[in-house]
Write an enzyme that holds these catalytic residues in place. Sequence first.
Site, PDB file in Angstrom:
ATOM      1  N   VAL A  91       0.837  -1.198   0.000  1.00 58.10           N
ATOM      2  CA  VAL A  91       0.000   0.000   0.000  1.00 58.10           C
ATOM      3  C   VAL A  91       0.878   1.255   0.000  1.00 58.10           C
ATOM      4  O   VAL A  91       0.572   2.228  -0.700  1.00 58.10           O
ATOM      5  CB  VAL A  91      -0.979   0.002   1.193  1.00 58.10           C
ATOM      6  N   CYS A  92       1.978   1.223   0.728  1.00 55.29           N
ATOM      7  CA  CYS A  92       2.890   2.384   0.769  1.00 55.29           C
ATOM      8  C   CYS A  92       3.503   2.628  -0.605  1.00 55.29           C
ATOM      9  O   CYS A  92       3.632   3.778  -1.050  1.00 55.29           O
ATOM     10  CB  CYS A  92       3.981   2.163   1.810  1.00 55.29           C
ATOM     11  N   ASP A  93       3.866   1.561  -1.285  1.00 61.76           N
ATOM     12  CA  ASP A  93       4.390   1.634  -2.646  1.00 61.76           C
ATOM     13  C   ASP A  93       3.350   2.281  -3.552  1.00 61.76           C
ATOM     14  O   ASP A  93       3.640   3.230  -4.289  1.00 61.76           O
ATOM     15  CB  ASP A  93       4.737   0.209  -3.105  1.00 61.76           C
TER      16      ASP A  93
ATOM     17  N   THR B  52       2.809   6.044  -2.758  1.00 68.36           N
ATOM     18  CA  THR B  52       3.918   6.879  -3.220  1.00 68.36           C
ATOM     19  C   THR B  52       3.885   7.012  -4.741  1.00 68.36           C
ATOM     20  O   THR B  52       4.086   8.104  -5.285  1.00 68.36           O
ATOM     21  CB  THR B  52       5.256   6.305  -2.730  1.00 68.36           C
TER      22      THR B  52
END
Length: 165
Positions: A59-61, A64
């Site tokens: 999810v962070c990928d 970003t």
Amino acid sequence: MAQLTFKQNPVTLIGNEVKVGDQAPNFTVLANDLSEVTLNDSKGKVRLISVVPSIDTGVCDAQTRRFNEAASDLTNTVVLTVSVDLPFAQKRWCAAEGIEQVQTLSDHRDLSFGQAYGVAIKELRLLARAVFVINEKDEVVHAEYVKEVTDHPDYEEALKQAKNA
């Protein structure tokens, strides 16, 4: 402050909740070259601050990447991604993934950002997922604390607020 969860388990946030209308708190984080970066370094610009637990997770990928793709459509705006990942890991990840429009910043040293914006997770020493938009006058115009840290933020609302700031 509303209760957040990480993988459905309640977590304790350290610091003060930032709300729309507040003056944006200053902070000190590290750039990929280990130089210090503060909110004041981008004074006079709109700041979209994307907060992620760890840049190298799904999810962070995606978060970003989404803000990286949108950054070129935002005028007078700096897009910052803050996590507690080491600056070296952030630099490696950005190079490997072709991320060039977002500046990644590390809060690993002091949790300065995490405490100033109320996103430091006490139990994990990670940052909770959140998105803040700060206008040119250093006023918070958007603040989203994602209730379940593993969920996505509202990208469209954050980008709308950044465009209107």
